[in-house]
Design a protein around this motif. Structure first.
Motif, PDB file in Angstrom:
ATOM      1  N   ASN A 192      -9.167   9.105   3.921  1.00 28.57           N
ATOM      2  CA  ASN A 192      -9.952   7.993   3.414  1.00 28.57           C
ATOM      3  C   ASN A 192     -10.605   7.158   4.497  1.00 28.57           C
ATOM      4  O   ASN A 192     -11.573   6.471   4.249  1.00 28.57           O
ATOM      5  N   PHE A 193     -10.022   7.170   5.673  1.00 26.82           N
ATOM      6  CA  PHE A 193     -10.601   6.373   6.737  1.00 26.82           C
ATOM      7  C   PHE A 193     -11.869   7.004   7.293  1.00 26.82           C
ATOM      8  O   PHE A 193     -12.664   6.346   7.933  1.00 26.82           O
ATOM      9  N   ASP A 194     -12.064   8.316   7.064  1.00 25.86           N
ATOM     10  CA  ASP A 194     -13.230   9.006   7.633  1.00 25.86           C
ATOM     11  C   ASP A 194     -14.546   8.453   7.080  1.00 25.86           C
ATOM     12  O   ASP A 194     -14.626   8.133   5.917  1.00 25.86           O
ATOM     13  N   HIS A 211       1.256   4.000  -2.971  1.00 28.92           N
ATOM     14  CA  HIS A 211       0.905   5.388  -2.682  1.00 28.92           C
ATOM     15  C   HIS A 211       2.021   6.325  -3.128  1.00 28.92           C
ATOM     16  O   HIS A 211       1.786   7.300  -3.839  1.00 28.92           O
ATOM     17  N   GLU A 249      -3.679  11.419   3.037  1.00 29.90           N
ATOM     18  CA  GLU A 249      -4.714  10.747   2.269  1.00 29.90           C
ATOM     19  C   GLU A 249      -5.290   9.562   3.032  1.00 29.90           C
ATOM     20  O   GLU A 249      -6.465   9.248   2.935  1.00 29.90           O
ATOM     21  N   TYR A 250      -4.422   8.904   3.815  1.00 25.82           N
ATOM     22  CA  TYR A 250      -4.901   7.762   4.585  1.00 25.82           C
ATOM     23  C   TYR A 250      -5.976   8.214   5.562  1.00 25.82           C
ATOM     24  O   TYR A 250      -7.041   7.638   5.651  1.00 25.82           O
ATOM     25  N   GLY A 292       0.822  -1.204   0.000  1.00 23.96           N
ATOM     26  CA  GLY A 292       0.000   0.000   0.000  1.00 23.96           C
ATOM     27  C   GLY A 292       0.852   1.248   0.000  1.00 23.96           C
ATOM     28  O   GLY A 292       0.625   2.178  -0.791  1.00 23.96           O
ATOM     29  N   PRO A 314      -4.696   3.602  -1.604  1.00 26.88           N
ATOM     30  CA  PRO A 314      -3.471   2.829  -1.848  1.00 26.88           C
ATOM     31  C   PRO A 314      -3.612   1.357  -1.483  1.00 26.88           C
ATOM     32  O   PRO A 314      -2.843   0.534  -1.942  1.00 26.88           O
ATOM     33  N   LEU A 315      -4.594   1.027  -0.663  1.00 27.67           N
ATOM     34  CA  LEU A 315      -4.736  -0.364  -0.231  1.00 27.67           C
ATOM     35  C   LEU A 315      -5.658  -1.171  -1.127  1.00 27.67           C
ATOM     36  O   LEU A 315      -5.806  -2.376  -0.946  1.00 27.67           O
TER      37      LEU A 315
END
Lengths: 216, 190
Positions: free
Chosen positions: A214-216, A191, A210-211, A187, B165-166
Motif C-alpha cells: 500500500n505504501f507504493d 489488520h 499489505e503495508y 492499525g 489498516p490505517l
C-alpha cells in the motif's frame, strides 16, 4: 446468546478502543507506565461491571424517558466509589491517574453498554458483557502502557530492562508518542482482525505484505 | 496567576486536546469537515463557559459550605447534562438560527470530557470566578483550534493513498500525534 460469545464480543470483536475508538481520552493520558495502564483498566472494569449489574437489575423500574440521566447517576455513583477506594488504598496511583478517575463518568463506553446491553438483558449476561468490555479496555490500556514504558523509559513495571547505557525515546512518554503509538497499534489490530475474518485458514500470513504494497 | 497567562497557556502551551487529552472523542469523531468542526467548536465554547461558571458557583455555595465535596462527580455531571438539555430547549425557542447551527452538536457535548474536565480542574486549581471564566474560554478556544486544524488536514485525506489498516481512526491519531509535536514548540511561551 451464549455467554462466551458475549465475552468475546466485548474483548475482541467490538473492542472499545481498537474497533470503536471510544473512551480514548483517559487511555491516552494515563498510560505513561504499565502499572498506570493496568490500574486504569481495573477501575474501568469495576465501574462497567457495577453499573451493568445495577442497570440490569433496575431495567424494569426505570421509565424510558429518564433512562439516560438515571444511568448517568448509577455510573457516577460507582465512579465515586472507585475514586474514594483508590484515594484510601492506593494514594500514589490515585495521584498518577488524577483527574481521569472522575472522568470515567464521561467514558461513552460505559453509558453505551448500560444503554445498549444491560438495559435489555438479564443479570448474568450483563455481568459477562461488562467484564468482556472492561477487559477489552484493559487489554488496550495495559499494552499501550507497557509499550510506552519500554520505549519511553526503558523499564517495565518500574524494573529497568536495558541497563544503564540505554537512551530512552522520551517522546513516547509525552502526549505525542501516545497518539502515534495508539494509532499504529489500532492499525495492526484492525489488520489482524480483518485477516482473521476474511480467511480463517490464512491467519499467519505475512502481515507486512499489505503495508508495503500500500505504501507504493 | 495572571489572566493573560492562563489564556495563552490553555490555548497553546497546555492545549486541552494535545497536551491534556480532554475531548479526544469529538476531536476524532466530528472533525471530518471544516463546517461541522466550526459548529462543534462554537457549541463547546458556549457550554464549557456556562457550565464552568455554574459548577464553580455550586461548588462554592453548596458543596464546600456543607462539606459535601465527595459528591462532586455526581453533582457536576448532572448539572452539565441538564444544562445541555436546557440550552438546547432555550435555543430552540429563542433563536432558531443559532439552534440550526449548533443543535446537532449539543446532545453530543454531555459526554465530551472537556466539559467535566474543565469544571473539575477549575476547582482543583483553586481559581477565582474571573480565572474560571478565562480558563474555560481558553480551553474551548484551544479545543476549537485543534478541531479546525484537524478538519483541515482530514479533508486532504480523501485524496491521499492511506494504507488500508490505517484508514479512519488510526491515521487520525497519528496525525494528532504529529500536531502535538508541533504544539510542543509553544512550550517556552509562558
Amino acid at each position: 446468546m451464549k455467554l462466551s460469545r458475549v465475552f468475546y464480543n466485548g474483548l475482541i470483536k467490538e473492542n472499545t478502543i481498537f474497533v470503536q475508538a471510544i473512551g480514548l481520552c483517559a487511555l491516552l493520558a494515563v498510560t505513561t507506565s504499565a502499572i498506570n495502564g493496568l490500574a486504569m483498566g481495573i477501575a474501568v472494569i469495576a465501574v462497567t461491571v457495577g453499573s451493568n449489574i445495577v442497570v440490569s437489575l433496575m431495567r424494569k423500574f426505570i421509565p424510558d424517558e429518564i433512562r439516560i440521566p438515571a444511568f448517568i447517576v448509577v455510573i457516577a455513583t460507582f465512579v465515586t466509589m472507585v475514586d474514594m477506594f483508590m484515594k484510601a488504598y492506593t494514594p500514589s496511583l490515585y495521584k498518577a491517574l488524577g483527574i481521569f478517575i472522575p472522568l470515567i463518568v464521561v467514558n461513552c463506553m460505559i453509558l453505551g453498554r448500560a444503554e445498549a446491553f444491560a438495559s435489555k438483558n438479564s443479570l448474568l449476561p450483563s455481568i459477562v458483557d461488562g467484564l468482556g468490555m472492561g477487559l477489552g479496555y484493559t487489554l488496550a490500556s495495559l499494552s499501550l502502557g507497557m509499550l510506552r514504558e519500554i520505549i519511553g523509559a526503558g523499564s517495565l513495571f518500574g524494573i529497568p530492562l536495558f541497563g544503564m547505557n540505554f537512551q530512552p525515546a522520551l517522546i513516547f512518554i509525552m502526549p505525542a508518542g501516545s497518539f502515534i503509538l495508539l494509532g499504529i497499534m489500532m492499525g495492526i489490530f484492525n489488520h489482524v482482525r480483518r485477516k482473521k475474518e476474511t480467511s480463517k485458514t490464512g491467519e499467519k500470513e505475512e502481515v507486512l505484505d499489505e503495508y508495503i504494497y500500500n505504501f507504493d | 496567576m495572571n489572566i493573560f497567562t492562563i489564556l495563552i497557556s490553555t490555548i497553546f502551551v497546555n492545549n486541552y486536546v494535545f497536551a491534556q487529552f480532554l475531548g479526544i472523542c469529538p476531536f476524532l469523531g466530528v472533525s471530518s469537515k471544516t463546517e461541522t468542526a466550526t459548529g462543534m467548536g462554537l457549541a463547546v465554547t458556549f457550554v464549557v463557559t456556562l457550565s464552568s461558571v455554574i459548577t464553580w458557583a455550586i461548588q462554592k455555595a453548596i458543596l464546600d459550605r456543607f462539606g459535601l465535596q465527595y459528591l462532586q462527580t455526581i453533582v457536576f455531571i448532572l448539572v452539565i447534562a441538564s444544562l445541555v438539555q436546557f440550552v438546547e430547549m432555550f435555543l430552540k425557542k429563542s433563536s432558531p438560527n443559532l439552534y440550526k447551527a449548533l443543535g446537532v452538536y449539543l446532545p453530543l457535548i454531555t459526554t465530551n470530557c472537556i466539559v467535566l474536565g474543565v469544571a473539575i480542574l477549575n476547582i482543583e486549581k483553586g481559581y477565582t470566578l474571573i480565572q474560571t471564566i478565562v480558563n474555560a474560554l481558553g480551553a474551548s478556544i484551544g479545543f476549537a483550534i485543534a478541531l479546525l486544524l484537524m478538519a483541515g488536514v482530514r479533508e486532504k485525506f480523501e485524496f491521499s493513498n492511506i494504507p488500508k489498516p490505517l484508514q479512519g481512526f488510526p491515521i487520525g491519531l497519528i496525525t494528532a500525534g504529529l500536531m502535538s509535536i508541533a504544539f510542543l514548540g509553544f512550550t517556552g511561551l509562558v
